[in-house]
Design an enzyme around this catalytic site. Structure first.
Site, PDB file in Angstrom:
ATOM      1  N   SER A 118       0.828  -1.214   0.000  1.00  0.00           N
ATOM      2  CA  SER A 118       0.000   0.000   0.000  1.00  0.00           C
ATOM      3  C   SER A 118       0.861   1.262   0.000  1.00  0.00           C
ATOM      4  CB  SER A 118      -0.891   0.004   1.243  1.00  0.00           C
ATOM      5  OG  SER A 118      -1.545   1.251   1.387  1.00  0.00           O
ATOM      6  N   TYR A 142      -2.326   5.199  -4.131  1.00  0.00           N
ATOM      7  CA  TYR A 142      -3.404   6.135  -3.864  1.00  0.00           C
ATOM      8  C   TYR A 142      -2.968   7.412  -4.554  1.00  0.00           C
ATOM      9  CZ  TYR A 142      -6.046   3.464  -0.379  1.00  0.00           C
ATOM     10  OH  TYR A 142      -6.839   2.548   0.265  1.00  0.00           O
ATOM     11  N   THR A 168      -5.767   2.287  -6.938  1.00  0.00           N
ATOM     12  CA  THR A 168      -7.049   2.093  -6.246  1.00  0.00           C
ATOM     13  C   THR A 168      -7.948   3.295  -6.510  1.00  0.00           C
ATOM     14  OG1 THR A 168      -6.022   0.725  -4.572  1.00  0.00           O
ATOM     15  CG2 THR A 168      -8.134   1.733  -3.989  1.00  0.00           C
ATOM     16  N   LYS A 246      -7.962  -0.906  -9.502  1.00  0.00           N
ATOM     17  CA  LYS A 246      -8.618  -1.623  -8.395  1.00  0.00           C
ATOM     18  C   LYS A 246      -9.927  -0.942  -8.003  1.00  0.00           C
ATOM     19  CE  LYS A 246      -7.711  -3.377  -3.694  1.00  0.00           C
ATOM     20  NZ  LYS A 246      -8.247  -2.587  -2.593  1.00  0.00           N
ATOM     21  N   HIS A 270     -13.314  -3.179  -1.691  1.00  0.00           N
ATOM     22  CA  HIS A 270     -12.467  -2.730  -0.584  1.00  0.00           C
ATOM     23  C   HIS A 270     -12.852  -3.453   0.708  1.00  0.00           C
ATOM     24  CE1 HIS A 270      -9.545   0.748  -0.196  1.00  0.00           C
ATOM     25  NE2 HIS A 270      -9.623   0.386   1.071  1.00  0.00           N
TER      26      HIS A 270
HETATM   27  C1  FNR Z   1      -7.615  -2.190   3.173  1.00  0.00           C
HETATM   28  N1  FNR Z   1      -7.700  -2.108   1.786  1.00  0.00           N
HETATM   29  C2  FNR Z   1      -6.871  -1.249   1.114  1.00  0.00           C
HETATM   30  N2  FNR Z   1      -6.893  -1.202  -0.249  1.00  0.00           N
HETATM   31  C3  FNR Z   1      -6.059  -0.400  -0.936  1.00  0.00           C
HETATM   32  O1  FNR Z   1      -6.105  -0.391  -2.158  1.00  0.00           O
HETATM   33  N3  FNR Z   1      -5.127   0.335  -0.257  1.00  0.00           N
HETATM   34  C4  FNR Z   1      -5.046   0.360   1.093  1.00  0.00           C
HETATM   35  O2  FNR Z   1      -4.205   1.030   1.667  1.00  0.00           O
HETATM   36  C5  FNR Z   1      -5.970  -0.430   1.815  1.00  0.00           C
HETATM   37  N4  FNR Z   1      -5.977  -0.415   3.174  1.00  0.00           N
HETATM   38  C6  FNR Z   1      -6.760  -1.309   3.864  1.00  0.00           C
HETATM   39  C7  FNR Z   1      -6.675  -1.358   5.254  1.00  0.00           C
HETATM   40  C8  FNR Z   1      -7.394  -2.326   5.952  1.00  0.00           C
HETATM   41  C9  FNR Z   1      -7.289  -2.370   7.432  1.00  0.00           C
HETATM   42  C10 FNR Z   1      -8.195  -3.254   5.252  1.00  0.00           C
HETATM   43  C11 FNR Z   1      -8.931  -4.343   5.973  1.00  0.00           C
HETATM   44  C12 FNR Z   1      -8.314  -3.187   3.884  1.00  0.00           C
HETATM   45  C13 FNR Z   1      -8.598  -3.001   1.048  1.00  0.00           C
HETATM   46  C14 FNR Z   1      -7.887  -4.305   0.697  1.00  0.00           C
HETATM   47  O3  FNR Z   1      -6.929  -4.106  -0.297  1.00  0.00           O
HETATM   48  C15 FNR Z   1      -8.873  -5.353   0.171  1.00  0.00           C
HETATM   49  O4  FNR Z   1      -9.630  -4.804  -0.891  1.00  0.00           O
HETATM   50  C16 FNR Z   1      -9.825  -5.880   1.248  1.00  0.00           C
HETATM   51  O5  FNR Z   1      -9.184  -6.008   2.489  1.00  0.00           O
HETATM   52  C17 FNR Z   1     -10.370  -7.241   0.812  1.00  0.00           C
HETATM   53  O6  FNR Z   1     -11.339  -7.677   1.670  1.00  0.00           O
HETATM   54  P1  FNR Z   1     -11.085  -8.708   2.885  1.00  0.00           P
HETATM   55  O7  FNR Z   1     -10.169  -9.803   2.393  1.00  0.00           O
HETATM   56  O8  FNR Z   1     -10.486  -7.900   3.985  1.00  0.00           O
HETATM   57  O9  FNR Z   1     -12.475  -9.162   3.160  1.00  0.00           O
END
Ligand code: FNR
Length: 374
Positions: A118, A142, A168, A246, A270
């Site tokens: 990330s 981002y 994303t 994404k 997400h």
């Molecule tokens: C995320 N996700 C996420 N996505 C992204 O593109 N950049 C990011 O910095 C983050 N940060 C983030 C923090 C936390 C705490 C979570 C739980 C999720 C989303 C992540 O990439 C992904 O799409 C989801 O976590 C998928 O769902 P599950 O496996 O958590 O159900």
């Protein structure tokens, strides 16, 4: 490795419910609620998980699936399995030592499961990439409002050896998250996970000072760029690395992205963290796959087991990501705990391919699944 089969009870949790419970106990409350929580009443987050229960794999017999092959070719890379670690912005804080991004990268090196790192990271991307070993890694962008800063982050990712850029799209503004709102719990606003910014020459130029409060305010001002389709040619021009978008769930958006020259699309909501009241990501997947028309489709949101990985593959995903499960593994057992989660997911997926008679990923099709009634 499968201690349970050798008569030794494993110390690590063997199912998601146990993993979640142990992670909750291991993490400080603020980190737990940030990671575990989602948008609104968390309907979408729960629906993501339940969507998998509505699909059942139909076993095939007399296949002799003694040897299985989970390897996959994507973006010119050969991966040992289609599993990957989705970008998780506060994963750094899930490790006891506060350097979870590095531990995640080391777990990628040990398992061959790629990490999508990330933008929101405790350690700069260069240090994270240095831990990947031979496993390819991807950088998740981002997109900041300042185009020069965006370009700088991408140049650094290229120089650090990342093998693709995941942009994303669904988080140019943060979703309505009651758990975090009610406790004023936004790690970045406390200055956490900003290392990719603070280590960036362009960011320092824009900020003009190392004063932590100034840094946070500058970051907040720069963070989310409300991109439109008009920005896609610019995004495409940023890099020759594979470019993956994404957050795409609508087939028309997928077709437009494809026309705009992306190398892959990433179907995800997400993990239900951004908007409540949404379609489970798994239900969006077939339409995305059809519209992608051969372009690689990454998928995440709601994957909790090896069986879920197989179901997403059967619906046409090229590669399947997990978010919370690996963050919890890290919380419970550090790098080893994370490796344990990944190996468990892969071992269960492999066993399902054996028992259900689908020895290769090519054998898994939508016809491998039926709707579960009742
Ligand atoms: C995320 N996700 C996420 N996505 C992204 O593109 N950049 C990011 O910095 C983050 N940060 C983030 C923090 C936390 C705490 C979570 C739980 C999720 C989303 C992540 O990439 C992904 O799409 C989801 O976590 C998928 O769902 P599950 O496996 O958590 O159900």
């Amino acid at each position: 490795y499968l201690d349970g089969l050798r008569g030794v009870a494993p110390t690590q949790p063997m199912d998601f419910a146990a993993l979640e419970e142990r992670a909750r106990a291991a993490l400080p409350d603020s980190v737990w609620s940030y990671v575990a929580g989602g948008a609104g009443d968390e309907h979408t987050q729960r629906a993501n998980v339940r969507a998998f229960e509505r699909h059942g794999l139909v076993p095939r017999m007399l296949v002799g699936a003694e040897r299985r092959d989970m390897s996959v070719d994507v973006f010119g890379l050969r991966l040992p399995s289609p599993l990957f670690m989705a970008p998780v912005g506060v994963v750094g804080l899930c490790a006891q030592d506060g350097h979870g991004d590095l531990a995640t990268a080391r777990a990628a090196a040990r398992t061959g499961v790629p990490m999508v790192a990330s933008t929101l990271s405790v350690d700069p991307m260069e240090d994270v990439a240095a831990e990947f070993g031979g496993t390819p890694g991807f950088f998740q962008l981002y997109t900041p409002r300042d185009r020069e800063l965006a370009e700088s982050l991408v140049r650094r990712a290229e120089a650090a050896g990342f093998k693709g850029i995941v942009v994303t799209l669904d988080t140019w503004v943060t979703g309505w998250r009651p758990r975090d709102l009610s406790t004023a719990n936004f790690p970045q606003l406390r200055g956490h996970c900003l290392a990719n910014y603070t280590s960036d020459a362009r960011f320092r130029e824009l900020t003009g000072s190392d004063d932590p409060q100034r840094v946070v305010l500058s970051w907040a001002g720069l963070f989310g760029n409300p991109l439109t389709w008009d920005d896609l040619p610019w995004l495409r021009s940023l890099t020759d690395l594979p470019l993956i978008l994404k957050g795409l769930c609508h087939p028309d958006d997928v077709r437009r992205a494809k026309d705009g020259g992306v190398d892959g699309v990433y179907c995800s909501n997400h993990g239900g963290r951004q908007a409540d009241g949404g379609l489970p990501a798994l239900d969006a997947l077939p339409g995305v796959v059809e519209a992608a028309d051969g372009l690689p489709v990454l998928f995440d949101s709601g994957v909790r087991s090896g069986a879920d990985v197989i179901k997403a593959l059967a619906l046409g995903a090229t590669a399947v990501g997990v978010g919370r499960p690996y963050a919890y593994g890290l919380a419970v057992g550090g790098e080893d705990g994370l490796v344990h989660v990944l190996r468990s997911l892969l071992a269960e997926a492999d066993l399902i391919m054996a028992v259900d008679g689908y020895p290769t990923l090519g054998d898994l099709t939508p016809q491998s699944l039926a709707v579960v009634r009742g």
